[in-house]
Design an enzyme around this catalytic site. Sequence first.
Site, PDB file in Angstrom:
ATOM      1  N   GLU A   2      38.435  38.730  40.134  1.00  0.00           N
ATOM      2  CA  GLU A   2      39.561  37.886  40.091  1.00  0.00           C
ATOM      3  C   GLU A   2      39.444  36.491  40.827  1.00  0.00           C
ATOM      4  OE1 GLU A   2      39.724  40.923  40.947  1.00  0.00           O
ATOM      5  OE2 GLU A   2      41.210  42.220  39.804  1.00  0.00           O
ATOM      6  N   GLY A  49      41.495  44.289  36.952  1.00  0.00           N
ATOM      7  CA  GLY A  49      42.760  45.298  36.831  1.00  0.00           C
ATOM      8  C   GLY A  49      42.054  46.651  36.039  1.00  0.00           C
ATOM      9  N   GLU A  77      40.751  48.517  39.154  1.00  0.00           N
ATOM     10  CA  GLU A  77      42.144  48.861  39.781  1.00  0.00           C
ATOM     11  C   GLU A  77      42.821  50.204  39.044  1.00  0.00           C
ATOM     12  OE1 GLU A  77      43.405  44.873  39.479  1.00  0.00           O
ATOM     13  OE2 GLU A  77      44.005  44.954  41.847  1.00  0.00           O
ATOM     14  N   ALA A  91      42.757  42.755  33.395  1.00  0.00           N
ATOM     15  CA  ALA A  91      43.975  42.217  32.781  1.00  0.00           C
ATOM     16  C   ALA A  91      43.757  41.253  31.704  1.00  0.00           C
ATOM     17  CB  ALA A  91      45.085  41.431  34.006  1.00  0.00           C
TER      18      ALA A  91
END
Length: 692
Positions: free
Chosen positions: A124, A101, A104, A62
């Site tokens: 994370e 992310g 992911e 992210a």
Amino acid sequence: MSVVGIERHGAVTLIIIDNPPVNALSQAVREGLLSAIVDADGDDECQAILIVCSGRTFIAGADITEFGKPPAEPYLPVVVARIEACKKPVVAAIHGTALGGGFEIALGCHYRIALGSAAVGLPEVHLGLLPGASGTQRLPRLIGAEAAMDMMLSGNPVKADKALESGAIDRVAEVDLLSEAIDFMKECIEQGPRRIRDMEIAAVDARVFDVERKKIAAKTRGLMSPERIIRCVELATKTSFDDGLAGEREMFLECMASSQSDGLRHAFFAERQVAKIPGIAKETSGREVKTVAVIGAGTMGAGIAYNCLAAGFNVTILDNNQEGLERGVKTIKRLCAGGVERGKISDAEMQESLKRFSHAESYADIVGADLVIEAVFESMAFKKEVFGALDKVMKAGAILASNTSTLNIDEIAASTARPQDVIGLHFFSPAHIMRLLEIVRGADTADDVIVSSLALAKKLNKIGVVVGNCFGFVGNRMLYSYGRENQMMLLEGVAPETIDQVLFDWGMAMGPNAVGDLAGLDVGYKVRQERSDLPDDPRFYRIADALAELGRYGQKTGKGIYLYEEGSRKPVPDPEVAVLIAKEARRLGIERRNISDEEIVQRCIYGLVVEGARILEEGIAERSGDIDVIWMNGYGFPRHRGGPMHYADSIGIKHVYETVCEFRERFGAMYWEPPELLKSLADSGGKFADFE
Ligand code: 3H9
């Protein structure tokens, strides 16, 4: 230019993400990706979709710069779910690192192929978060709960071959990712979409979660996200995929809103910011450093020499004391052997590095070194003598560095005719382990010497922070204020073990009294003896001095402020020290009283903040974040609090200022006069982070 492009190659649609430098999932990328997926899914010509990235890496996660701002749609979990829902196979082609992310997204794809040099991971936890786009629910289904927890709790990336073994990826590409991915897609088209959400999670013994909790308790003391990662994975084993996702979302948002994640995110950016030195052009190149000479074969010199050796430099250690030199050489060989034992290097690598190592007793043997690091006893007279000698013999352009931890680098440089080549390289003990390198810039230090020093730090796997010249620079100058309050509170009636426990519980790696015993009380004592500018205050470091005068130097003598049993490093409170402290307090007329835990923390930590503010005002540190990086990496300041200056920013400068004013009333202006910067930021509602 669009950050997401589409290319059609026959029946295969390529979705190409191009968002330098690391293809982070900004709002524009999420939007572009979602729209590209919807288009490709609805395109009758397209039989399969390949997600690839331009530049140096697959998606690194992210976009952290968006965190803490109002969230913008489309949210990442929605994008991942839409990828997985595609009617035709979607494949992720990974190079560089697929992180957070980014991984992911790859888990939302039906298949994953990665270059052999690539790695995947869910880091994370390092940002005080948990994977918040279904990673906690998808990865356990793919590789099992325990392996998934390992990855998420360590946050470490896993290389492609290991990821293949665990099932986290399906194929490793040998040479050409794109063409091998397109070949692989033929198989994927035959097999059709394979959705992780539909996979059964492998059965797991329910006790593993509590075992894991116990295992990580000490290492993750005070942190919220590791425990929640375990909870999310536990949820994945017990509930439906959708309920698991809802739980993950709730816990992710809770972590995101926490001051811990805010502190860790600050640490992430501050550690990258330190490499940018205002006033030095980005393209300035450093001097070539291949050969390093270390002067002084004591613990510090030997540690530095080993550190340089392990990083691939040719190293010579020099000491004019034969016995000291032999001891130093032994230490280096022991450290090398330790590296083999711990699996850090192979035996062959150790033998290879020892070929690059030599020792010397005379300056004549090091004249060709590109960099000299002086690590002799902390005495200005001695250091000047060494630098005077180096100036006479070293080749032109050699970098002359001092490992002084407190002394004036300009005064040292003045003993040479080449002050432009002189710099401070302040290593922290143990030199091969501590990540911080304080780089002390003198008035005349050349830019390319600073650039070389930053490059050296990187090669040594350290974080180099450039600071200005003053007594103790940034780290040790601030340490004086922190230690001073500890010493005052001992006299005022708090036991050393109480202060240590309170600060440890607050998050410091160790309490100040235990640190003093570890570092050696004689070290600080000698430095104070050499200083002529100490405050005129008989209470100042009185207990530390009294102990040093008794030969109670700490762990190395079995007695310091604590007692140590033979062969043990465990501090044991010593009733004799309690008597000594009480006696000194009486002699100095200090009233003993109960002090709250809150006051212990405030006096030590605000002591740091006040000194940090002065350091900023004087321009000794470029940015408040630099001070934070120093304290987090060199002094055990809790990372999740983001360093002392960020901590002050986060609890509010006005509150800190008011407490400092209150301390001034109670304890006097000698130590607690608020710096102008603190006052002006309190008045304006500003933050240290905004001060330039
Ligand atoms: C996440 O994904 C949450 C999700 O689970 C759920 C969401 C709902 N964003 O380190 P470098 C910048 S959390 C924005 O020097 P390297 C960095 O600041 C995220 N910017 O390069 C620097 O900028 P500048 C999980 C980022 O080659 C530049 O890129 N992901 C991001 O040594 C170069 O960085 C992570 O935690 C980012 N995500 O290392 C991965 N990442 O040039 C964090 C980097 O202005 N990133 N930047 O100073 C890394 O670990 C390393 O940057 C990486 C490259 C290994 C990728």
